[in-house]
Write a protein that holds these residues in place. Structure first.
Motif, mmCIF file in Angstrom:
data_model
loop_
_atom_site.group_PDB
_atom_site.id
_atom_site.type_symbol
_atom_site.label_atom_id
_atom_site.label_comp_id
_atom_site.label_asym_id
_atom_site.label_seq_id
_atom_site.Cartn_x
_atom_site.Cartn_y
_atom_site.Cartn_z
ATOM 1 N N ILE A 62 -2.955 14.987 4.354
ATOM 2 C CA ILE A 62 -2.907 13.936 3.343
ATOM 3 C C ILE A 62 -3.310 12.583 3.912
ATOM 4 N N VAL A 63 -2.780 12.227 5.074
ATOM 5 C CA VAL A 63 -3.087 10.913 5.644
ATOM 6 C C VAL A 63 -4.564 10.818 6.005
ATOM 7 N N ALA A 64 -5.105 11.872 6.616
ATOM 8 C CA ALA A 64 -6.528 11.858 6.981
ATOM 9 C C ALA A 64 -7.407 11.727 5.746
ATOM 10 N N GLU A 65 -7.048 12.418 4.657
ATOM 11 C CA GLU A 65 -7.833 12.351 3.429
ATOM 12 C C GLU A 65 -7.683 10.995 2.757
ATOM 13 N N HIS A 66 -6.495 10.441 2.816
ATOM 14 C CA HIS A 66 -6.248 9.094 2.293
ATOM 15 C C HIS A 66 -7.129 8.076 3.019
ATOM 16 N N GLU A 67 -7.102 8.109 4.336
ATOM 17 C CA GLU A 67 -7.856 7.138 5.123
ATOM 18 C C GLU A 67 -9.363 7.319 4.963
ATOM 19 N N TRP A 68 -9.819 8.579 4.820
ATOM 20 C CA TRP A 68 -11.243 8.821 4.601
ATOM 21 C C TRP A 68 -11.683 8.224 3.259
ATOM 22 N N THR A 69 -10.840 8.339 2.249
ATOM 23 C CA THR A 69 -11.163 7.769 0.947
ATOM 24 C C THR A 69 -11.275 6.248 1.032
ATOM 25 N N ARG A 70 -10.441 5.630 1.825
ATOM 26 C CA ARG A 70 -10.477 4.177 1.981
ATOM 27 C C ARG A 70 -11.726 3.695 2.723
ATOM 28 N N THR A 71 -12.313 4.548 3.556
ATOM 29 C CA THR A 71 -13.426 4.110 4.409
ATOM 30 C C THR A 71 -14.764 4.735 4.058
ATOM 31 N N ASP A 251 -2.288 10.895 -4.858
ATOM 32 C CA ASP A 251 -1.032 10.260 -5.233
ATOM 33 C C ASP A 251 -0.731 9.049 -4.353
ATOM 34 N N SER A 252 -0.943 9.152 -3.046
ATOM 35 C CA SER A 252 -0.666 8.005 -2.170
ATOM 36 C C SER A 252 -1.626 6.858 -2.443
ATOM 37 N N LEU A 253 -2.860 7.167 -2.802
ATOM 38 C CA LEU A 253 -3.835 6.123 -3.131
ATOM 39 C C LEU A 253 -3.462 5.394 -4.413
ATOM 40 N N ARG A 254 -3.079 6.153 -5.444
ATOM 41 C CA ARG A 254 -2.747 5.492 -6.713
ATOM 42 C C ARG A 254 -1.460 4.683 -6.570
ATOM 43 N N LEU A 255 -0.532 5.124 -5.693
ATOM 44 C CA LEU A 255 0.684 4.346 -5.490
ATOM 45 C C LEU A 255 0.352 3.016 -4.827
ATOM 46 N N GLU A 256 -0.496 3.030 -3.794
ATOM 47 C CA GLU A 256 -0.913 1.787 -3.156
ATOM 48 C C GLU A 256 -1.640 0.874 -4.146
ATOM 49 N N ALA A 257 -2.342 1.479 -5.101
ATOM 50 C CA ALA A 257 -3.069 0.707 -6.111
ATOM 51 C C ALA A 257 -2.157 0.211 -7.228
ATOM 52 N N GLY A 258 -0.868 0.584 -7.188
ATOM 53 C CA GLY A 258 0.075 0.129 -8.207
ATOM 54 C C GLY A 258 -0.159 0.751 -9.565
ATOM 55 N N PHE A 341 5.383 6.847 1.664
ATOM 56 C CA PHE A 341 4.926 6.059 2.804
ATOM 57 C C PHE A 341 3.478 5.661 2.569
ATOM 58 N N SER A 342 3.178 4.387 2.812
ATOM 59 C CA SER A 342 1.820 3.878 2.613
ATOM 60 C C SER A 342 1.016 4.002 3.904
ATOM 61 N N PRO A 343 0.029 4.915 3.956
ATOM 62 C CA PRO A 343 -0.799 5.028 5.158
ATOM 63 C C PRO A 343 -1.578 3.752 5.460
ATOM 64 N N SER A 344 -1.993 3.031 4.421
ATOM 65 C CA SER A 344 -2.789 1.821 4.626
ATOM 66 C C SER A 344 -1.962 0.661 5.172
ATOM 67 N N LEU A 345 -0.688 0.573 4.757
ATOM 68 C CA LEU A 345 0.150 -0.559 5.130
ATOM 69 C C LEU A 345 1.087 -0.258 6.292
ATOM 70 N N GLY A 346 1.346 1.014 6.532
ATOM 71 C CA GLY A 346 2.196 1.396 7.654
ATOM 72 C C GLY A 346 3.678 1.280 7.392
ATOM 73 N N HIS A 347 4.083 1.240 6.111
ATOM 74 C CA HIS A 347 5.505 1.212 5.774
ATOM 75 C C HIS A 347 5.682 1.781 4.372
ATOM 76 N N PRO A 348 6.910 2.114 3.998
ATOM 77 C CA PRO A 348 7.128 2.697 2.670
ATOM 78 C C PRO A 348 6.935 1.672 1.548
ATOM 79 N N ILE A 349 6.506 2.172 0.395
ATOM 80 C CA ILE A 349 6.392 1.374 -0.822
ATOM 81 C C ILE A 349 6.927 2.202 -1.980
ATOM 82 N N PHE A 383 -0.380 -3.017 -4.242
ATOM 83 C CA PHE A 383 -0.008 -3.219 -2.849
ATOM 84 C C PHE A 383 -1.263 -3.372 -1.989
ATOM 85 N N VAL A 384 -2.302 -2.607 -2.328
ATOM 86 C CA VAL A 384 -3.610 -2.695 -1.677
ATOM 87 C C VAL A 384 -4.607 -3.127 -2.753
#
Length: 392
Positions: A62-71, A251-258, A341-349, A383-384
């Motif tokens: 999940i984290v690797a896929e999250h970060e790949w989507t961001r970059t 799911d983690s991406l949409r949470l960071e996007a609020g 946990f927010s992979p982009s921010l490094g803490h829970p949201i 959040f992002v």
């Protein structure tokens, strides 16, 4: 596919979906398979029950896929979503009686986020509406699509035709490199801007492409007949900038996007005003009314809501999950509806609903997690920051 030719209908971005809608009991109906089921398994996906389907939750992680989507760019399969259209005389006018958003003023090829509401103002579902020329196209959540179809059939007049395109697949290409990837494969698609859509042809295959999504990143939704979706998916991941991604990263991406998740942050017990979605209640339509749930929403706008949706940031590593209680001192003031946990921010949201007196940015609260009180701060969302492409 039923009804009119596919190319007449623009079937765009996904809305949210309910990650808790897992069929886990023996009494649950058999799970359906996506058109890309074999493709996902060949790509190494871990499949889970979701919205009545077997769906990929992750491939490499999940984290690797999250970060790949961001970059770069990730390919998500959202074919479980409901792709619908309504047509007939004054179809847009009739739909406006059921949603708070303006439909009759929507220009061809333009999209709008809206909601189906109960008379009491509760959210039945959130959805995307597109003026596709002779039709109005809707994309609704997978977990609620049959209830949505029943609601529309009950309340639309008999002369309005409702079509369910159950043989169409839906892919989401999301990330900062999505535009250049899609333009290379489908010339002209990269010229679309956020919340616009159009018809394209790729290798003789008709596609409807919209520039939208639910990750907060730039991206596209591609509606394609199920017979051709595997070929299209192969062509997309053949580009080194594209990797497959599953529900976990979505799911983690949409949470960071609020962005609210239906079944968690939105339910029939929550109204658009309390949810902070007043942008979807156009001012003119608030004044004129004539749509289901109008009076209840107007009351909320004038008198206020008992609770409101807020963003919350936490320190450390322990996330607050749905259902966790929120406190101000010893007073229970709300509840968490989404968290991780927010992979982009490094803490829970998290997102949750709290009493208005405790909803101001910077308010210091506590969230009860595993019998411990974790400090939490009310924070602005997203959040992002969103990175939608609105033109040069």
């Amino acid at each position: 596919m039923n009804g009119a030719p596919f190319w007449c209908v623009c079937l765009p971005a996904t809305g949210t979906d309910d990650l808790s809608d897992e069929q886990t009991t023996e009494e649950a109906p058999p799970l359906e398979q996506l058109p890309l089921d074999a493709w996902h398994r060949a790509e190494g996906a871990r499949m889970v029950p979701f919205a009545g389907y077997e769906m990929p939750i992750q491939y490499e992680g999940i984290v690797a896929e999250h970060e790949w989507t961001r970059t770069s760019a990730s390919l998500f399969d959202v074919s479980h979503m409901g792709q619908l259209s309504i047509s007939g005389e004054n179809a847009a006018h009739e739909l406006e009686k059921l949603v708070p958003g303006a439909v009759t003023s929507l220009k061809e090829g333009r999209m709008r986020y809206s909601m189906l509401l109960t008379e009491a103002g509760g959210v039945i579902d959130d959805l995307m509406i597109t003026n596709a020329g002779p039709h109005i196209a809707l994309v609704v959540n997978g977990a609620t699509k049959w209830d949505d179809i029943a609601h529309l059939r009950e309340h639309l007049p008999d002369h309005i035709t409702l079509t369910h395109y159950d043989d169409q697949a839906l892919l989401a290409l999301q990330g900062p490199k999505a535009g250049e990837v899609l333009e290379a494969l489908i010339p002209g698609a990269g010229e679309l801007t956020f919340m616009r859509a159009g018809f394209f042809s790729w290798d003789g295959v008709p596609l409807w492409v919209s520039r939208a999504g639910y990750t907060g990143e730039d991206g596209f939704e591609i509606s394609v007949h199920a017979d051709h979706v595997s070929k299209l998916a192969d062509a997309l991941v053949a580009d080194d900038r594209v990797r497959p991604a599953g529900l976990g990263a979505r799911d983690s991406l949409r949470l960071e996007a609020g962005l609210p998740l239906y079944g968690h942050d939105l339910t029939t017990q929550i109204d658009p005003v309390s949810a902070g979605l007043t942008f979807a209640l156009s001012k003119k339509r608030r004044d004129i009314g004539g749509w289901m749930g109008h009076q209840a929403c107007l009351t909320r706008l004038t008198e206020g809501s008992p609770t409101v949706r807020v963003g919350l940031t936490l320190e450390g590593r322990m996330p607050a999950r749905e259902g966790a209680k929120i406190f101000a001192g010893e007073e229970e003031v709300g509840i968490v509806t989404s968290g991780g946990f927010s992979p982009s921010l490094g803490h829970p949201i998290a997102m949750g609903y709290v009493k208005p007196a405790h909803a101001g940015d910077g308010a210091e609260l506590e969230i009860e997690v595993r019998s411990k009180r974790l400090p939490a701060t009310v924070s602005p969302m997203p959040f992002v920051p969103h990175r939608y492409f609105r033109g040069s």
